[in-house]
Design a protein around this motif. Sequence first.
Motif, mmCIF file in Angstrom:
data_model
loop_
_atom_site.group_PDB
_atom_site.id
_atom_site.type_symbol
_atom_site.label_atom_id
_atom_site.label_comp_id
_atom_site.label_asym_id
_atom_site.label_seq_id
_atom_site.Cartn_x
_atom_site.Cartn_y
_atom_site.Cartn_z
ATOM 1 N N UNK A 158 1.865 -1.409 -59.978
ATOM 2 C CA UNK A 158 3.105 -2.053 -60.422
ATOM 3 C C UNK A 158 4.328 -1.340 -59.835
ATOM 4 N N UNK A 159 4.339 -0.005 -59.894
ATOM 5 C CA UNK A 159 5.469 0.747 -59.356
ATOM 6 C C UNK A 159 5.689 0.491 -57.881
ATOM 7 N N UNK A 160 4.607 0.505 -57.124
ATOM 8 C CA UNK A 160 4.726 0.291 -55.679
ATOM 9 C C UNK A 160 5.133 -1.144 -55.369
ATOM 10 N N UNK A 161 4.564 -2.105 -56.091
ATOM 11 C CA UNK A 161 4.901 -3.506 -55.860
ATOM 12 C C UNK A 161 6.356 -3.799 -56.195
ATOM 13 N N UNK A 162 6.851 -3.200 -57.275
ATOM 14 C CA UNK A 162 8.255 -3.408 -57.660
ATOM 15 C C UNK A 162 9.186 -2.925 -56.548
ATOM 16 N N UNK A 163 8.936 -1.724 -56.033
ATOM 17 C CA UNK A 163 9.771 -1.196 -54.955
ATOM 18 C C UNK A 163 9.684 -2.079 -53.720
ATOM 19 N N UNK A 164 8.479 -2.519 -53.375
ATOM 20 C CA UNK A 164 8.305 -3.360 -52.190
ATOM 21 C C UNK A 164 9.037 -4.693 -52.337
ATOM 22 N N UNK A 165 8.943 -5.283 -53.535
ATOM 23 C CA UNK A 165 9.622 -6.559 -53.771
ATOM 24 C C UNK A 165 11.130 -6.401 -53.656
ATOM 25 N N UNK A 166 11.643 -5.289 -54.185
ATOM 26 C CA UNK A 166 13.086 -5.025 -54.077
ATOM 27 C C UNK A 166 13.507 -4.955 -52.607
ATOM 28 N N UNK A 167 12.732 -4.233 -51.802
ATOM 29 C CA UNK A 167 13.059 -4.099 -50.381
ATOM 30 C C UNK A 167 12.957 -5.444 -49.670
ATOM 31 N N UNK A 190 2.937 -3.541 -45.119
ATOM 32 C CA UNK A 190 3.178 -4.118 -43.792
ATOM 33 C C UNK A 190 4.610 -4.631 -43.668
ATOM 34 N N UNK A 191 5.092 -5.331 -44.690
ATOM 35 C CA UNK A 191 6.450 -5.859 -44.638
ATOM 36 C C UNK A 191 7.485 -4.741 -44.575
ATOM 37 N N UNK A 192 7.268 -3.684 -45.361
ATOM 38 C CA UNK A 192 8.209 -2.561 -45.341
ATOM 39 C C UNK A 192 8.282 -1.939 -43.946
ATOM 40 N N UNK A 193 7.131 -1.752 -43.325
ATOM 41 C CA UNK A 193 7.085 -1.144 -41.985
ATOM 42 C C UNK A 193 7.714 -2.054 -40.942
ATOM 43 N N UNK A 194 7.389 -3.345 -41.002
ATOM 44 C CA UNK A 194 7.915 -4.278 -40.003
ATOM 45 C C UNK A 194 9.409 -4.516 -40.189
ATOM 46 N N UNK A 195 9.873 -4.511 -41.426
ATOM 47 C CA UNK A 195 11.310 -4.657 -41.671
ATOM 48 C C UNK A 195 12.076 -3.475 -41.080
ATOM 49 N N UNK A 196 11.501 -2.286 -41.187
ATOM 50 C CA UNK A 196 12.171 -1.087 -40.677
ATOM 51 C C UNK A 196 12.246 -1.066 -39.154
ATOM 52 N N UNK A 197 11.274 -1.708 -38.489
ATOM 53 C CA UNK A 197 11.249 -1.705 -37.032
ATOM 54 C C UNK A 197 10.740 -0.419 -36.420
ATOM 55 N N UNK A 198 10.234 0.504 -37.239
ATOM 56 C CA UNK A 198 9.817 1.818 -36.737
ATOM 57 C C UNK A 198 8.383 1.839 -36.217
ATOM 58 N N UNK A 204 6.274 6.564 -44.785
ATOM 59 C CA UNK A 204 7.363 7.343 -45.369
ATOM 60 C C UNK A 204 8.667 7.130 -44.618
ATOM 61 N N UNK A 205 8.605 7.122 -43.295
ATOM 62 C CA UNK A 205 9.814 6.920 -42.492
ATOM 63 C C UNK A 205 10.381 5.514 -42.696
ATOM 64 N N UNK A 206 9.487 4.520 -42.822
ATOM 65 C CA UNK A 206 9.944 3.147 -43.049
ATOM 66 C C UNK A 206 10.670 3.032 -44.384
ATOM 67 N N UNK A 207 10.118 3.654 -45.420
ATOM 68 C CA UNK A 207 10.787 3.621 -46.725
ATOM 69 C C UNK A 207 12.103 4.390 -46.693
ATOM 70 N N UNK A 208 12.114 5.493 -45.964
ATOM 71 C CA UNK A 208 13.344 6.285 -45.875
ATOM 72 C C UNK A 208 14.463 5.476 -45.227
#
Length: 477
Positions: free
Chosen positions: A227-236, A323-331, A344-348
């Motif tokens: 739940x914690x990880x999904x909430x953060x991912x949905x926010x991003x 996958x979405x977090x990483x692809x959104x970051x472009x890193x 970690x870098x993608x979230x940062x």
Amino acid sequence: MDLNALITQINDAVWGYVLIFVLVGCGVWFTFKTRFVQFCMVGEMLRLLTDSAVDTVEEQVKEQREGGRSKHISSFQAFAVSVATRVGTGNLAGVASAIAIGGPGAVFWMWVIALIGSATAFVESTLAQLFKQKHKDSFIGGPAYYIQRGLHQRWMAILFAILITCQFGLSNNSIQSNTICGAMQEAFGWSPLWVGAVLAALALFIVFGGIQRIAHVSAVLVPLMAIGYLVLAIVIIVMNFGLIPHIFKVIVLDAFGIQQIAGGGIGATIMNGVKRGLFSNEAGEGSAPNVAATASVTHPVKQGLIQALGVFTDTLLVCSCTAFIILISGLYSVPELNGIALTQSALQSEVGAAGPVFVAIAILLFAFSSIIGNYYYGEANIRFITSNTTVMTVYRIFSAGVMVVFGAMASFELVWNIVDFFMAFLTACNLTAIVLLGRYAFRLLDDYRHQRRQGIKEPVFHRSQIPELEKELECWE
């Protein structure tokens, strides 16, 4: 040639397209034979999560007389333990590795293997329930048991038991530890050796408590971490909602891109997507059935449906979020970034300095729950080979202790190569068995659907319904 290079060559030869086509082919066949069970019965899967553990009349009388409680685990607890091993390093580090090596298109092939693999997961877990055996205050079972009871091939059953113990109980735990330690070092600068030692101490404490303690711990940790990880991912994702159509376009085009085909890169895209998808959701690998067999239900199909849902939960939800977090970051195109460092870098890049810290805490929960779940897979299969308590004690020390510390100190490439090596042979062994035994799962599913159409809310199975197996089925009186 060093050990790492040798294992890499073996993995490339074994995985190739042969094993991939077999894995996908089995999933497609099971999908048609079950009449698309993974899509048509999603509502039933969700309903079954609320099922409590079922005791026999004799057990209920004994519990009332002795004032005790049932030690059987429920459908949800079995679901939580299996998801604990599915939802882990593969979702954060594995997805990142697949994208870094195979490109964004690897995500598409992870989705494919999950959609068709959920039918495979249904078949293997239904068979595990059918052939389960009584063990003290609970049940025990899995591929080794249905190979021996269903195919009457003791040698093949022992081979599977050895392979899954090496894969999950030993090498897979080194992956979890390696990823936790890498995340902690990246976020806090903590020494991998000391982090590994603490992890080993905690894991040893839990595994000596048995499947009930594992089930209770996982039932708490899995919902919290997911739940914690999904909430953060949905926010991003919501913050970058305008990019989502572009992300889907990138994934699909890269999965079938002319440039990848012309350059030979399509092979790496498919292979990494399938391998990391299988590592994450385990459909067809033969691991989840070991826990599926421990649940106390009224019909084998119930737990088959529950485990099929676990594949969706793992890949279509959690893996897609990463996958979405990483692809959104472009890193993902930065050569120096791979594995947990890429996540970690993608979230940062999206949430600032708190990103690496959050991933470090999340991977601790994800991977630690996987360590204790992986341990149980090995325990169940060692019990199948021998009841020697000394052997079990040695295994516990190696699984939760030695291999956790080894993973903390070993390189990223070495631990992943070892896991890929055992995963290929383990999957091939289990797929052979469930293809040969699949007809029983199909018959059980037909019976379950028939009872539900008659208005029976809780279908019941009796071993006399399969006369040719009645002597081989220890449960289901």
